[in-house]
Design a protein around this motif. Structure first.
Motif, mmCIF file in Angstrom:
data_model
loop_
_atom_site.group_PDB
_atom_site.id
_atom_site.type_symbol
_atom_site.label_atom_id
_atom_site.label_comp_id
_atom_site.label_asym_id
_atom_site.label_seq_id
_atom_site.Cartn_x
_atom_site.Cartn_y
_atom_site.Cartn_z
ATOM 1 N N LEU A 9 0.765 -1.333 -0.079
ATOM 2 C CA LEU A 9 0.009 -0.120 0.156
ATOM 3 C C LEU A 9 0.969 1.262 0.116
ATOM 4 C CD1 LEU A 9 -2.514 -1.029 2.910
ATOM 5 C CD2 LEU A 9 -2.952 -1.286 0.358
ATOM 6 N N ALA A 10 0.371 2.437 -0.509
ATOM 7 C CA ALA A 10 1.061 3.626 -0.433
ATOM 8 C C ALA A 10 1.283 3.886 1.207
ATOM 9 C CB ALA A 10 0.277 4.740 -1.117
ATOM 10 N N ASP A 11 2.184 4.810 1.303
ATOM 11 C CA ASP A 11 2.610 5.291 2.656
ATOM 12 C C ASP A 11 1.411 5.971 3.377
ATOM 13 O OD1 ASP A 11 5.163 4.085 2.614
ATOM 14 O OD2 ASP A 11 6.035 6.163 2.354
ATOM 15 N N ASP A 12 0.577 6.793 2.443
ATOM 16 C CA ASP A 12 -0.530 7.575 3.105
ATOM 17 C C ASP A 12 -1.978 7.096 3.272
ATOM 18 O OD1 ASP A 12 -0.960 7.575 0.335
ATOM 19 O OD2 ASP A 12 -1.061 9.804 0.391
ATOM 20 N N SER A 13 -1.684 5.571 2.902
ATOM 21 C CA SER A 13 -2.871 4.698 3.056
ATOM 22 C C SER A 13 -3.647 4.617 4.409
ATOM 23 C CB SER A 13 -2.530 3.377 2.744
ATOM 24 O OG SER A 13 -2.393 3.294 1.198
ATOM 25 N N LYS A 14 -4.903 4.638 4.498
ATOM 26 C CA LYS A 14 -5.573 4.629 5.819
ATOM 27 C C LYS A 14 -6.109 3.173 5.787
ATOM 28 C CE LYS A 14 -6.879 9.341 6.159
ATOM 29 N NZ LYS A 14 -5.893 9.837 4.913
ATOM 30 N N PHE A 15 -5.410 2.318 6.437
ATOM 31 C CA PHE A 15 -5.674 0.840 6.833
ATOM 32 C C PHE A 15 -6.098 0.198 8.091
ATOM 33 C CE2 PHE A 15 -1.212 1.540 6.442
ATOM 34 C CZ PHE A 15 -0.728 0.755 7.788
ATOM 35 N N LEU A 16 -5.735 1.192 9.176
ATOM 36 C CA LEU A 16 -6.212 0.908 10.747
ATOM 37 C C LEU A 16 -7.107 1.673 11.102
ATOM 38 C CD1 LEU A 16 -2.464 0.383 12.124
ATOM 39 C CD2 LEU A 16 -3.807 -1.438 11.239
ATOM 40 N N ASN A 17 -8.177 0.987 11.646
ATOM 41 C CA ASN A 17 -9.120 1.843 12.360
ATOM 42 C C ASN A 17 -9.209 1.908 13.878
ATOM 43 O OD1 ASN A 17 -10.455 -0.418 13.397
ATOM 44 N ND2 ASN A 17 -11.414 -0.953 11.836
#
Length: 281
Positions: A9-17
């Motif tokens: 994923l890209a560094d700026d991806s939002k993958f944790l909630n």
């Protein structure tokens, strides 16, 4: 680019909630690794420490978490970030991937891998002044958990803020018996004459990978006697040399503690042996 559960994923991806247990409770572990020209230094030691730590925290170790699989995942990310021909710092984080409060609903895990470029493929001695002080606002509570690289590093964080506020390069942590345990970012070694001491794991210090390498090296050097023994604050000002170890920097000599200044003779002799071990491993 980062690796999240096997996906790039890209560094700026939002993958944790907000339900992530690593965020909520520090319910996770991490390994900091050094990769030089696509070779993970001391990889087996890192891998087996991670597996042991996961078992201690009663995490469910996935079947695919083999030595070869995780190495492939790490080096794959190194290649994606075009770092395969240079030196990289890797953070491998594993967290319990479940909802729940203190009691997780299950013991499944997720993981992330991050890679950034760093300098110095070999370990070198930093000759710049390096001053430390004791951090006594909070104490390390010795036990099996204190030897692990968990996601709960509040003492290290607050101690780092204290060091910055007071213009120290680092701080030394003490346990509830008032013995010196380690530095904020690595294990501690003390030299007095031909004796070299490092605190035992029972005092609460991190079970460091570089600590393990240095113990192995020093155990085979006849001119020094290595001891894993408690270190009192009083001994710091009587020492000839002090140094800090971790996998990224290798060996960091301490040059000053309060009014005491230290030599770096032993440190300079050891770093060559460390680099030989790296090349042969």
């Amino acid at each position: 680019m980062i690796n999240f559960n096997g996906n790039t994923l890209a560094d700026d991806s939002k993958f944790l909630n907000h339900t992530n247990r690593g965020f909520r409770y520090g319910d996770g572990l991490f390994e900091t690794l050094k990769v030089v020209n696509s070779k993970i230094l001391f990889w087996e030691d890192h891998y087996f420490r991670l597996m042991s730590s996961m078992r201690i925290l009663r995490m469910e170790i996935p079947m695919e978490f083999t030595l070869e699989f995780l190495e492939k995942e790490i080096l794959g990310l190194v290649k994606v970030n075009k770092l395969e021909n240079t030196t990289a710092r890797i953070r491998f984080t594993v967290f319990r991937d479940a909802e729940g409060f203190y009691l997780p609903e299950n013991n499944n895990v997720g993981y992330t891998i991050e890679a950034v470029e760093i300098t110095n493929p070999f370990y070198v001695i930093n000759d710049l002044p390096y001053e430390v002080e004791l951090f006594k606002d909070h104490y390390v509570e010795p036990g099996l958990l204190s030897t692990l690289k968990t996601g709960n590093k509040l003492i290290n964080i607050v101690g780092s803020v204290f060091a910055k506020e007071n213009d120290y390069n680092n701080c030394l942590l003490v346990n509830n018996s008032k013995n010196v345990v380690e530095a904020l970012n690595g294990n501690l070694f003390l030299v007095k004459g031909n004796e070299i001491k490092t605190p035992p794991l029972s005092d609460g210090c991190l079970n460091g990978i570089m600590r393990r390498q240095l113990i192995s090296i020093l155990g085979s050097v006849e001119e020094y006697e290595l001891k894993e023994e408690s270190i009192s604050p009083f001994e710091l000002q009587k020492a000839d040399e002090l140094f800090i170890t971790n996998v990224i920097i290798g060996i960091q000599p301490i040059t000053k503690y309060r009014k005491k200044t230290y030599r770096t003779n032993v440190v300079k002799s050891i770093v060559g042996k460390l680099n030989v071990k790296v090349r042969l491993s």
